[in-house]
Write a protein that holds these residues in place. Structure first.
Motif, PDB file in Angstrom:
ATOM      1  N   ARG A 401       0.968  -1.168  -0.038  1.00  0.00           N
ATOM      2  CA  ARG A 401       0.005   0.023  -0.085  1.00  0.00           C
ATOM      3  C   ARG A 401       0.950   1.410  -0.035  1.00  0.00           C
ATOM      4  O   ARG A 401       1.631   1.619   0.976  1.00  0.00           O
ATOM      5  CB  ARG A 401      -1.014  -0.081   1.056  1.00  0.00           C
ATOM      6  N   PRO A 402       0.602   2.203  -1.085  1.00  0.00           N
ATOM      7  CA  PRO A 402       1.581   3.110  -0.947  1.00  0.00           C
ATOM      8  C   PRO A 402       1.210   4.380   0.086  1.00  0.00           C
ATOM      9  O   PRO A 402      -0.061   4.477   0.502  1.00  0.00           O
ATOM     10  CB  PRO A 402       1.295   3.727  -2.431  1.00  0.00           C
ATOM     11  N   LEU A 403       2.102   5.104   0.587  1.00  0.00           N
ATOM     12  CA  LEU A 403       1.861   6.110   1.498  1.00  0.00           C
ATOM     13  C   LEU A 403       2.167   7.484   1.131  1.00  0.00           C
ATOM     14  O   LEU A 403       3.121   7.637   0.269  1.00  0.00           O
ATOM     15  CB  LEU A 403       2.767   5.607   2.931  1.00  0.00           C
ATOM     16  N   PRO A 404       1.812   8.559   1.713  1.00  0.00           N
ATOM     17  CA  PRO A 404       2.413   9.778   1.249  1.00  0.00           C
ATOM     18  C   PRO A 404       3.900   9.817   2.021  1.00  0.00           C
ATOM     19  O   PRO A 404       4.345   8.901   2.363  1.00  0.00           O
ATOM     20  CB  PRO A 404       1.303  10.752   2.133  1.00  0.00           C
ATOM     21  N   GLY A 405       4.464  11.201   2.107  1.00  0.00           N
ATOM     22  CA  GLY A 405       5.590  11.414   2.739  1.00  0.00           C
ATOM     23  C   GLY A 405       5.945  11.350   4.079  1.00  0.00           C
ATOM     24  O   GLY A 405       5.263  10.204   4.564  1.00  0.00           O
ATOM     25  N   ASP A 406       6.885  12.091   4.588  1.00  0.00           N
ATOM     26  CA  ASP A 406       6.867  11.768   6.229  1.00  0.00           C
ATOM     27  C   ASP A 406       5.651  11.834   6.946  1.00  0.00           C
ATOM     28  O   ASP A 406       4.822  12.806   6.779  1.00  0.00           O
ATOM     29  CB  ASP A 406       8.180  12.887   6.584  1.00  0.00           C
ATOM     30  N   PRO A 407       5.232  10.856   7.649  1.00  0.00           N
ATOM     31  CA  PRO A 407       4.191  10.906   8.400  1.00  0.00           C
ATOM     32  C   PRO A 407       4.115  12.261   9.331  1.00  0.00           C
ATOM     33  O   PRO A 407       2.866  12.402   9.904  1.00  0.00           O
ATOM     34  CB  PRO A 407       4.152   9.469   9.368  1.00  0.00           C
ATOM     35  N   LEU A 408       5.226  12.668  10.064  1.00  0.00           N
ATOM     36  CA  LEU A 408       5.165  13.896  10.698  1.00  0.00           C
ATOM     37  C   LEU A 408       4.255  14.867  10.157  1.00  0.00           C
ATOM     38  O   LEU A 408       3.626  15.484  10.731  1.00  0.00           O
ATOM     39  CB  LEU A 408       6.544  14.298  11.099  1.00  0.00           C
ATOM     40  N   ALA A 409       4.605  15.118   8.712  1.00  0.00           N
ATOM     41  CA  ALA A 409       3.845  16.438   7.916  1.00  0.00           C
ATOM     42  C   ALA A 409       2.226  15.999   8.134  1.00  0.00           C
ATOM     43  O   ALA A 409       1.502  16.831   8.567  1.00  0.00           O
ATOM     44  CB  ALA A 409       4.162  16.247   6.696  1.00  0.00           C
ATOM     45  N   GLY A 410       1.967  14.729   7.986  1.00  0.00           N
ATOM     46  CA  GLY A 410       0.462  14.142   8.123  1.00  0.00           C
ATOM     47  C   GLY A 410       0.107  14.790   9.493  1.00  0.00           C
ATOM     48  O   GLY A 410      -1.173  14.945   9.696  1.00  0.00           O
ATOM     49  N   LEU A 411       0.732  14.134  10.421  1.00  0.00           N
ATOM     50  CA  LEU A 411       0.283  14.661  11.882  1.00  0.00           C
ATOM     51  C   LEU A 411       0.154  16.119  12.090  1.00  0.00           C
ATOM     52  O   LEU A 411      -0.933  16.368  12.734  1.00  0.00           O
ATOM     53  CB  LEU A 411       1.266  13.797  12.831  1.00  0.00           C
ATOM     54  N   ARG A 412       1.063  16.893  11.647  1.00  0.00           N
ATOM     55  CA  ARG A 412       1.105  18.484  11.682  1.00  0.00           C
ATOM     56  C   ARG A 412      -0.215  18.619  11.112  1.00  0.00           C
ATOM     57  O   ARG A 412      -1.038  19.484  11.582  1.00  0.00           O
ATOM     58  CB  ARG A 412       1.976  18.932  11.517  1.00  0.00           C
ATOM     59  N   ALA A 413      -0.554  18.187   9.967  1.00  0.00           N
ATOM     60  CA  ALA A 413      -1.604  18.533   9.157  1.00  0.00           C
ATOM     61  C   ALA A 413      -3.228  18.406   9.763  1.00  0.00           C
ATOM     62  O   ALA A 413      -4.158  18.913   9.706  1.00  0.00           O
ATOM     63  CB  ALA A 413      -1.724  17.890   7.729  1.00  0.00           C
ATOM     64  N   LEU A 414      -3.005  17.277  10.724  1.00  0.00           N
ATOM     65  CA  LEU A 414      -4.315  17.083  11.313  1.00  0.00           C
ATOM     66  C   LEU A 414      -4.445  17.733  12.943  1.00  0.00           C
ATOM     67  O   LEU A 414      -5.155  17.384  13.478  1.00  0.00           O
ATOM     68  CB  LEU A 414      -4.257  15.444  11.835  1.00  0.00           C
ATOM     69  N   GLY A 415      -3.502  18.478  12.894  1.00  0.00           N
ATOM     70  CA  GLY A 415      -3.474  19.583  14.201  1.00  0.00           C
ATOM     71  C   GLY A 415      -2.521  19.108  15.408  1.00  0.00           C
ATOM     72  O   GLY A 415      -2.601  19.923  16.390  1.00  0.00           O
ATOM     73  N   ALA A 416      -1.883  18.194  15.290  1.00  0.00           N
ATOM     74  CA  ALA A 416      -0.986  17.780  16.044  1.00  0.00           C
ATOM     75  C   ALA A 416       0.291  18.754  16.296  1.00  0.00           C
ATOM     76  O   ALA A 416       0.677  19.169  15.238  1.00  0.00           O
ATOM     77  CB  ALA A 416      -0.518  15.947  16.258  1.00  0.00           C
ATOM     78  N   SER A 417       1.100  18.647  17.349  1.00  0.00           N
ATOM     79  CA  SER A 417       2.204  19.611  17.423  1.00  0.00           C
ATOM     80  C   SER A 417       3.199  18.568  18.119  1.00  0.00           C
ATOM     81  O   SER A 417       3.718  18.823  19.299  1.00  0.00           O
ATOM     82  CB  SER A 417       2.236  20.866  18.447  1.00  0.00           C
ATOM     83  N   PRO A 418       3.893  17.701  17.334  1.00  0.00           N
ATOM     84  CA  PRO A 418       4.836  16.483  17.864  1.00  0.00           C
ATOM     85  C   PRO A 418       6.029  17.390  18.652  1.00  0.00           C
ATOM     86  O   PRO A 418       6.433  18.117  18.078  1.00  0.00           O
ATOM     87  CB  PRO A 418       5.328  15.969  16.650  1.00  0.00           C
ATOM     88  N   VAL A 419       6.197  16.586  19.713  1.00  0.00           N
ATOM     89  CA  VAL A 419       7.505  16.669  20.506  1.00  0.00           C
ATOM     90  C   VAL A 419       8.225  15.616  20.053  1.00  0.00           C
ATOM     91  O   VAL A 419       8.042  14.518  20.583  1.00  0.00           O
ATOM     92  CB  VAL A 419       7.161  16.781  22.015  1.00  0.00           C
ATOM     93  N   GLY A 420       9.537  15.719  19.450  1.00  0.00           N
ATOM     94  CA  GLY A 420      10.547  14.737  19.145  1.00  0.00           C
ATOM     95  C   GLY A 420      11.363  14.551  20.099  1.00  0.00           C
ATOM     96  O   GLY A 420      11.428  15.113  21.396  1.00  0.00           O
ATOM     97  N   TRP A 421      12.466  13.933  20.128  1.00  0.00           N
ATOM     98  CA  TRP A 421      13.502  13.436  21.278  1.00  0.00           C
ATOM     99  C   TRP A 421      14.168  14.563  21.611  1.00  0.00           C
ATOM    100  O   TRP A 421      14.349  14.560  22.848  1.00  0.00           O
ATOM    101  CB  TRP A 421      14.342  12.322  20.386  1.00  0.00           C
TER     102      TRP A 421
END
Length: 458
Positions: A401-421
């Motif tokens: 199944r093909p995926l879009p690019g980096d999932p972090l961009a998708g998470l941000r587009a959904l309103g999340a503000s990810p905190v990385g390491w």
């Protein structure tokens, strides 16, 4: 490359990530470990008591996995909650597979009148408070009372009992938040009753946890010899060889306490505390006045001969201003996942999520949300391995199944503000600095604004 999201960064989630990395059948795997909190380690950070430093040192082993090049910690991402962030269906668009390791987040109820009174709490709320969980920074517990009742005889019940009796001088050496430390230091509680409806041979605490109660300074442990003798494995009506090794050791410890002569009421002047371990008492009502807890009424039980208990109609009342209920947990999965409410788990087959009885491609579970709230931390490793084996067996189908690019961009587009390491490392540095200012070791930041500011979010 197989892209996998693991939801939950506690032991179950990290063991799942570790098993994926160690796979030889599918060598190209990238794992994002998502968590609702901006901090990793789950209950090892927010559930293990602060004075259990040896168990908390497990964070080092979890850290090594999260620092692997093929793993990313992605904190501050709420999955299937009201907060901005992805739903399960969104994660399936961003990843080939998603493994939910979200534990069992809600408490079981006693089902007795008075549970809603002020002063009656699930034990997990008390644990969250002294563990600096950001959902519980402003909790207020009535520690200005003479007595507390802990309903339950598992390890969590032992933990909260020990914390109620533990002196502030010992806790100051831990990472307990400053507000909780001050409140515990000012506690007036002198008697803590830890109560089980069945006998001591059926208690769920481990011997190591139990023995720690007898090592607390200025604290007497009280066990009623007559109550202990009700247990068929103590009285000789049942063969102790049929018990587990842990249960036999527990009985030895309890016998030792029951055989001691009771100390004076003042164990060490005004600072003395007593821990009363009580058995064969079933909660009947949490009593109150003016909307606040005044005590707990229990019914005396006796063994029924079939491993259970039956009521006798006789009651006993303990006066107390604080009641902590520790009688088990129930799963609470993200909205959008199927749920078996009776068993408290996501329906699954060897870790593969079942929707309407059929496998849901790409969705998996591990840990308590898979098998129910059973076992200890180490039990999560074989559980994770089983789930990962199922996922890897499906890998060829999943990778198609093909995926879009980096999932972090998708998470941000959904309103999340990810905190990385790096954000988590900034939180660690801020907690070290907070401890330095308080002339202590690292002290946990107890609130969302403080954690997100330290992580430089917003």
């Amino acid at each position: 490359m197989l892209r996998v999201a693991v939801v939950g960064s506690g032991p179950s989630g990290v063991y799942t990530a570790d098993s994926l990395l160690r796979s030889t059948s599918v060598p190209d795997v990238a794992v994002d470990v998502l968590d609702r909190l901006p901090c990793p380690y789950g209950l090892v950070r927010y559930g293990v008591a602060p004075d259990h430093e040896k168990i908390k040192s497990l964070q080092g082993a979890l850290r090594r996995v999260l620092e692997e090049p093929s793993v990313r910690f992605v904190g501050n991402v709420a999955v299937g909650l009201d907060a901005p962030g992805p739903a399960p269906a969104d994660l399936l668009r961003l990843y080939h597979a998603v493994v939910y390791c979200v534990g069992a987040a809600t408490d079981r109820q006693l089902g007795v009148p008075g549970e809603e009174l002020a002063g009656s709490f699930p034990a997990t709320r008390f644990v969250s408070w002294y563990s600096a969980h950001p959902d519980a920074p402003h909790e207020r517990f009535p520690l200005d009372t003479d007595a507390a009742v802990v309903v339950g005889v598992g390890n969590v019940a032992v933990d909260v009992t020990r914390m109620l009796a533990r002196g502030a001088a010992e806790l100051r050496r831990t990472d307990v938040p400053e507000a909780a430390l001050r409140a515990l230091a000012g506690s007036r509680i002198r008697d803590v009753y830890m109560v089980g409806r069945r006998g001591p041979s059926q208690a769920k605490f481990t011997t190591k946890e139990l023995r720690e109660l007898g090592l607390l300074p200025d604290t007497e442990v009280v066990v009623d010899p007559e109550e202990l003798a009700l247990d068929p494995y103590v009285s000789g009506r049942a063969d102790p060889a049929a018990l587990s090794a842990t249960a036999r050791r527990n009985l030895e410890v309890l016998r030792g306490w029951a055989d001691r002569a009771p100390a004076d009421h003042a164990v060490a002047g005004d600072r003395g505390r007593r821990i009363h371990l009580r058995f064969y008492l079933r909660p009947e009502e949490i009593t109150g006045a003016g909307g606040r807890v005044t005590g707990v009424r229990f019914e005396r039980t006796v063994p029924d001969g079939d491993g259970g208990v039956r009521g006798t109609g006789r009651t006993e009342w303990f006066g107390a201003g604080l009641v902590l209920r520790s009688v088990g947990y129930r799963g609470a999965p993200p909205a959008g996942l199927p749920f078996d409410a009776e068993r408290g788990v996501v329906p699954n087959e060897g870790g593969r999520v079942l929707r309407d009885g059929r496998r849901s491609p790409g969705e998996y579970v591990a840990g308590w949300i898979k098998r129910g709230p059973t076992g200890v931390i180490g039990s999560n490793r074989p559980c994770a391995k089983e789930t990962v084996a199922a996922l890897l067996a499906d890998a060829d189908e999943l990778r198609g199944r093909p995926l879009p690019g980096d999932p972090l961009a998708g998470l941000r587009a959904l309103g999340a503000s990810p905190v990385g390491w790096p954000g988590w490392q900034a939180i660690e540095a801020a907690e070290r600095e907070l401890g330095r200012r308080l002339e202590r070791g690292p002290v946990k930041i107890p609130d969302w604004p403080g954690l997100l500011a330290a992580a430089k979010v917003g």
